[in-house]
Motif scaffolding. Sequence first.
Motif, PDB file in Angstrom:
ATOM      1  N   VAL A 182       0.801  -1.228   0.000  1.00 31.99           N
ATOM      2  CA  VAL A 182       0.000   0.000   0.000  1.00 31.99           C
ATOM      3  C   VAL A 182       0.836   1.281   0.000  1.00 31.99           C
ATOM      4  N   PRO A 183       1.859   1.449   0.842  1.00 29.35           N
ATOM      5  CA  PRO A 183       2.616   2.714   0.829  1.00 29.35           C
ATOM      6  C   PRO A 183       3.226   3.042  -0.530  1.00 29.35           C
ATOM      7  N   VAL A 184       3.786   2.033  -1.206  1.00 31.29           N
ATOM      8  CA  VAL A 184       4.410   2.271  -2.509  1.00 31.29           C
ATOM      9  C   VAL A 184       3.347   2.579  -3.555  1.00 31.29           C
ATOM     10  N   ILE A 185       2.231   1.853  -3.514  1.00 29.45           N
ATOM     11  CA  ILE A 185       1.153   2.096  -4.478  1.00 29.45           C
ATOM     12  C   ILE A 185       0.587   3.503  -4.310  1.00 29.45           C
ATOM     13  N   TRP A 243      -0.976  17.672  -1.014  1.00 30.49           N
ATOM     14  CA  TRP A 243      -1.147  17.607   0.446  1.00 30.49           C
ATOM     15  C   TRP A 243      -2.221  16.588   0.820  1.00 30.49           C
ATOM     16  N   ALA A 244      -3.360  16.625   0.126  1.00 27.15           N
ATOM     17  CA  ALA A 244      -4.445  15.693   0.430  1.00 27.15           C
ATOM     18  C   ALA A 244      -4.016  14.251   0.160  1.00 27.15           C
ATOM     19  N   ALA A 245      -3.279  14.033  -0.941  1.00 26.59           N
ATOM     20  CA  ALA A 245      -2.801  12.686  -1.245  1.00 26.59           C
ATOM     21  C   ALA A 245      -1.782  12.216  -0.218  1.00 26.59           C
ATOM     22  N   ALA A 248      -3.729  11.205   2.841  1.00 29.76           N
ATOM     23  CA  ALA A 248      -4.359   9.898   2.622  1.00 29.76           C
ATOM     24  C   ALA A 248      -3.330   8.783   2.680  1.00 29.76           C
ATOM     25  N   GLN A 249      -2.139   9.052   2.165  1.00 28.96           N
ATOM     26  CA  GLN A 249      -1.082   8.038   2.190  1.00 28.96           C
ATOM     27  C   GLN A 249      -0.699   7.673   3.616  1.00 28.96           C
ATOM     28  N   ARG A 250      -0.614   8.673   4.491  1.00 30.31           N
ATOM     29  CA  ARG A 250      -0.276   8.392   5.884  1.00 30.31           C
ATOM     30  C   ARG A 250      -1.404   7.671   6.616  1.00 30.31           C
ATOM     31  N   LEU A 251      -2.641   8.032   6.311  1.00 34.00           N
ATOM     32  CA  LEU A 251      -3.778   7.433   7.001  1.00 34.00           C
ATOM     33  C   LEU A 251      -4.058   6.006   6.537  1.00 34.00           C
ATOM     34  N   LYS A 255       0.150   0.610   9.827  1.00 31.44           N
ATOM     35  CA  LYS A 255       1.069   1.145  10.828  1.00 31.44           C
ATOM     36  C   LYS A 255       2.410   0.415  10.760  1.00 31.44           C
ATOM     37  N   GLY A 256       3.478   1.210  10.793  1.00 31.34           N
ATOM     38  CA  GLY A 256       4.802   0.617  10.733  1.00 31.34           C
ATOM     39  C   GLY A 256       5.357   0.509   9.333  1.00 31.34           C
ATOM     40  N   LEU A 257       4.484   0.809   8.282  1.00 31.85           N
ATOM     41  CA  LEU A 257       4.957   0.688   6.914  1.00 31.85           C
ATOM     42  C   LEU A 257       5.009   2.037   6.212  1.00 31.85           C
ATOM     43  N   SER A 258       4.314   3.039   6.746  1.00 36.45           N
ATOM     44  CA  SER A 258       4.267   4.344   6.089  1.00 36.45           C
ATOM     45  C   SER A 258       5.567   5.100   6.273  1.00 36.45           C
TER      46      SER A 258
END
Length: 258
Positions: A182-185, A243-245, A248-251, A255-258
């Motif tokens: 998910v973080p990379v995508i 900023w919005a993206a 969303a990426q952080r949310l 957890k632990g992968l962002s």
Amino acid sequence: MTVGSAADREATTPEPRIGRSWHAILPPLCYLAIAAAMIIYTQVAPLDSIERGSLNLTFLMRRTWEHIQLVFFSTVLVLLVALPLGVLLTRRGLRRATPVVLSLVNLGQATPAVGLVVLLAVVFQIGFWTAVAALFAYSLLPTLRNTMVGLEQVDPRLVDAGRGIGMSASGVLFKVELPMAVPVILSGIRTTLVLNVGTAGIAAFIGSGGLGDLITAGVSTQRSLILVTGCVLIAVLALLIDWAAGLAQRLLSPKGLS
């Protein structure tokens, strides 16, 4: 002992939630302030008839909405194509097709954006959906590539563990591989969004609207204020969407992968 305990408590005290929230919303407030200042200036400054026609509030709002629509529909198309295609190209049976597919997708981004828009307009017709198709072709690569990279970087031991406990191939994909990727995508989707915001300005060359109309009008009529207004609004829109993206990426990242 008392001093040490107090210091330890101070070091371990979490940052106040209000402070974190304020830091999170400060950037978009600054961006909106810049856009508001630009728009207010265009409404109170002494303008000639040409400038008034391009900088009245109704015209600016309509062109901004058209720009957002161009970005929205082109990004939705990218997601509908890039995400499933990226998953398929990482499966064992279709990996051989990866070089061919990436070559075709790279061709879309390697072509100059203006040339791509004009070419599609000549082949098909001038209009909104032609611009959407051009933006789709131009911004497909980041999301597709990041989907593939994210899935390929998942630890094979986790995949084997999932299969070892009896999970199906689809179960491993949706419960192990995709959550880990998910973080990379999301980073690829974020890049696609910002690319689309900036590139959507060229839609004005084929009559598809958007804030690019201000840029073309400013250049053709030699009105610097119109040109600068279009550039500022596009830049602010790109910053807001980035900023919005990012939020969303952080949310959405586990957890632990962002």
